[in-house]
Design a protein around this motif. Sequence first.
Motif, PDB file in Angstrom:
ATOM      1  N   ILE A   5      30.720  27.344  40.550  1.00 30.28           N
ATOM      2  CA  ILE A   5      30.270  28.681  40.897  1.00 30.28           C
ATOM      3  C   ILE A   5      29.275  29.168  39.861  1.00 30.28           C
ATOM      4  N   PRO A   6      28.168  29.735  40.281  1.00 34.53           N
ATOM      5  CA  PRO A   6      27.231  30.307  39.315  1.00 34.53           C
ATOM      6  C   PRO A   6      27.796  31.561  38.678  1.00 34.53           C
ATOM      7  N   ASP A   7      27.252  31.947  37.528  1.00 37.51           N
ATOM      8  CA  ASP A   7      27.715  33.154  36.854  1.00 37.51           C
ATOM      9  C   ASP A   7      27.392  34.409  37.651  1.00 37.51           C
ATOM     10  N   ALA A   8      26.315  34.392  38.419  1.00 41.39           N
ATOM     11  CA  ALA A   8      25.930  35.554  39.208  1.00 41.39           C
ATOM     12  C   ALA A   8      25.831  35.152  40.673  1.00 41.39           C
ATOM     13  N   VAL A   9      26.211  36.043  41.563  1.00 44.63           N
ATOM     14  CA  VAL A   9      26.137  35.765  42.982  1.00 44.63           C
ATOM     15  C   VAL A   9      25.206  36.779  43.623  1.00 44.63           C
ATOM     16  N   ALA A  10      24.699  36.444  44.810  1.00 46.38           N
ATOM     17  CA  ALA A  10      23.822  37.359  45.531  1.00 46.38           C
ATOM     18  C   ALA A  10      24.589  38.621  45.890  1.00 46.38           C
ATOM     19  N   PRO A  11      23.920  39.765  45.942  1.00 45.53           N
ATOM     20  CA  PRO A  11      24.610  41.015  46.247  1.00 45.53           C
ATOM     21  C   PRO A  11      25.357  40.929  47.573  1.00 45.53           C
ATOM     22  N   ALA A  12      26.605  41.307  47.556  1.00 39.20           N
ATOM     23  CA  ALA A  12      27.431  41.330  48.765  1.00 39.20           C
ATOM     24  C   ALA A  12      28.547  42.324  48.531  1.00 39.20           C
ATOM     25  N   THR A  13      28.970  42.993  49.582  1.00 38.69           N
ATOM     26  CA  THR A  13      30.033  43.980  49.451  1.00 38.69           C
ATOM     27  C   THR A  13      31.400  43.344  49.513  1.00 38.69           C
ATOM     28  N   THR A  40      27.043  39.189  55.958  1.00 45.09           N
ATOM     29  CA  THR A  40      26.760  39.361  54.529  1.00 45.09           C
ATOM     30  C   THR A  40      27.947  39.024  53.635  1.00 45.09           C
ATOM     31  N   ALA A  41      29.106  38.755  54.225  1.00 43.06           N
ATOM     32  CA  ALA A  41      30.297  38.488  53.415  1.00 43.06           C
ATOM     33  C   ALA A  41      30.158  37.163  52.667  1.00 43.06           C
ATOM     34  N   HIS A  42      30.740  37.133  51.472  1.00 41.85           N
ATOM     35  CA  HIS A  42      30.878  35.880  50.741  1.00 41.85           C
ATOM     36  C   HIS A  42      32.294  35.357  50.936  1.00 41.85           C
ATOM     37  N   VAL A  43      32.432  34.045  50.940  1.00 40.35           N
ATOM     38  CA  VAL A  43      33.737  33.394  51.076  1.00 40.35           C
ATOM     39  C   VAL A  43      34.016  32.611  49.809  1.00 40.35           C
ATOM     40  N   LEU A  44      35.188  32.833  49.230  1.00 37.92           N
ATOM     41  CA  LEU A  44      35.640  32.064  48.067  1.00 37.92           C
ATOM     42  C   LEU A  44      36.803  31.174  48.496  1.00 37.92           C
ATOM     43  N   VAL A  45      36.587  29.876  48.492  1.00 43.91           N
ATOM     44  CA  VAL A  45      37.646  28.914  48.802  1.00 43.91           C
ATOM     45  C   VAL A  45      38.368  28.572  47.507  1.00 43.91           C
ATOM     46  N   ASP A  65      25.085  26.732  51.645  1.00 42.58           N
ATOM     47  CA  ASP A  65      25.186  28.156  51.992  1.00 42.58           C
ATOM     48  C   ASP A  65      25.593  28.932  50.749  1.00 42.58           C
ATOM     49  N   ASP A  66      24.687  29.783  50.232  1.00 44.71           N
ATOM     50  CA  ASP A  66      24.992  30.492  48.987  1.00 44.71           C
ATOM     51  C   ASP A  66      25.999  31.614  49.177  1.00 44.71           C
ATOM     52  N   ARG A  67      26.489  31.791  50.387  1.00 37.02           N
ATOM     53  CA  ARG A  67      27.568  32.760  50.627  1.00 37.02           C
ATOM     54  C   ARG A  67      28.947  32.128  50.452  1.00 37.02           C
ATOM     55  N   VAL A  68      29.009  30.837  50.220  1.00 35.81           N
ATOM     56  CA  VAL A  68      30.282  30.117  50.063  1.00 35.81           C
ATOM     57  C   VAL A  68      30.416  29.645  48.625  1.00 35.81           C
ATOM     58  N   HIS A  69      31.590  29.865  48.034  1.00 36.12           N
ATOM     59  CA  HIS A  69      31.879  29.505  46.654  1.00 36.12           C
ATOM     60  C   HIS A  69      33.223  28.793  46.616  1.00 36.12           C
ATOM     61  N   ARG A  93      32.790  39.913  39.392  1.00 40.70           N
ATOM     62  CA  ARG A  93      31.446  39.822  39.966  1.00 40.70           C
ATOM     63  C   ARG A  93      31.065  41.037  40.799  1.00 40.70           C
ATOM     64  N   GLY A  94      31.896  42.069  40.785  1.00 41.56           N
ATOM     65  CA  GLY A  94      31.490  43.353  41.321  1.00 41.56           C
ATOM     66  C   GLY A  94      31.616  43.571  42.818  1.00 41.56           C
ATOM     67  N   TYR A  95      32.368  42.745  43.517  1.00 41.50           N
ATOM     68  CA  TYR A  95      32.558  42.987  44.950  1.00 41.50           C
ATOM     69  C   TYR A  95      33.344  44.282  45.160  1.00 41.50           C
ATOM     70  N   GLU A  96      32.963  45.065  46.157  1.00 42.12           N
ATOM     71  CA  GLU A  96      33.619  46.340  46.448  1.00 42.12           C
ATOM     72  C   GLU A  96      34.853  46.182  47.326  1.00 42.12           C
TER      73      GLU A  96
END
Length: 266
Positions: A5-13, A40-45, A65-69, A93-96
């Motif tokens: 996983i990168p230290d920063a992820v694309a903005p996502a709520t 716009t959702a990110h998925v963390l497996v 897919d940069d939305r999957v981690h 990482r700041g997800y709301e």
Amino acid sequence: MNASIPDAVAPATALVIVPTYDEIDNLSSIVARVHAAVPTAHVLVVDDGSPDGTGDLAERMAASDDRVHVLHRTGKLGLGSAYVTGFRWGLERGYEVLVEMDADGSHPPEALPTMIDRVLAGGPGAPALVIGSRWVPGGSVVDWPVSRQVLSRGGNLYARLALGLRIKDVTAGFRVYRRAALAAMDLTSIDSKGYCFQVDMTLRTLDGGGSVEEHPIEFRERELGESKMSRAIVVEAMGRVTVWAVQRRLGSLIGRRPGPDWVVED
């Protein structure tokens, strides 16, 4: 622990946390459904060293897919531990909004837009937690044997009576949390490993002053793979609920009942 996983992820709520252990037949489908419902959702497996190659599949998905981690863990460490690991990753990482979802397709991602919107509504009436509920009007289960329905309804009834809750599906594992509710918790103190993890998290949300809503869903039994339900999980849940109930009654007697209002209407 290895994390691709990168230290920063694309903005996502929203971050949808999906724990996996031998879910290679289900993972691609559930991630595709999540992104169809909430693009716009990110998925963390969070994979617990699946011997069937689920972790490798998650890596291939993340590469395209940069939305999957992906988080790789060294063994089968439990559902509760997987979610706590995901919560901490998402908070850093700041997800709301942070979502609990099974990988097996039993939870309908199509309900996520409504559930997320309720948490993000703002104002005094907005819930800190929305539970995808099988046992409220409009909710249902599909392809469950009567024995499983009795077990689930009975377990929920026991938890409600023991803990004084009015939530109909307190053991449900399809959940949307507001960031602030999780950030206020001491996540390091959580050691519930099975379905009692859901009861534990509900109580912590309520004790922190957050409200809880239930949103009806259609829950479907998995079609592929094996259920993770076991006798040990049920025994752990019943035992811990009983201990928590005794602690709360003793606390009430000595004037130390936790939380400003931990009994919530539906």
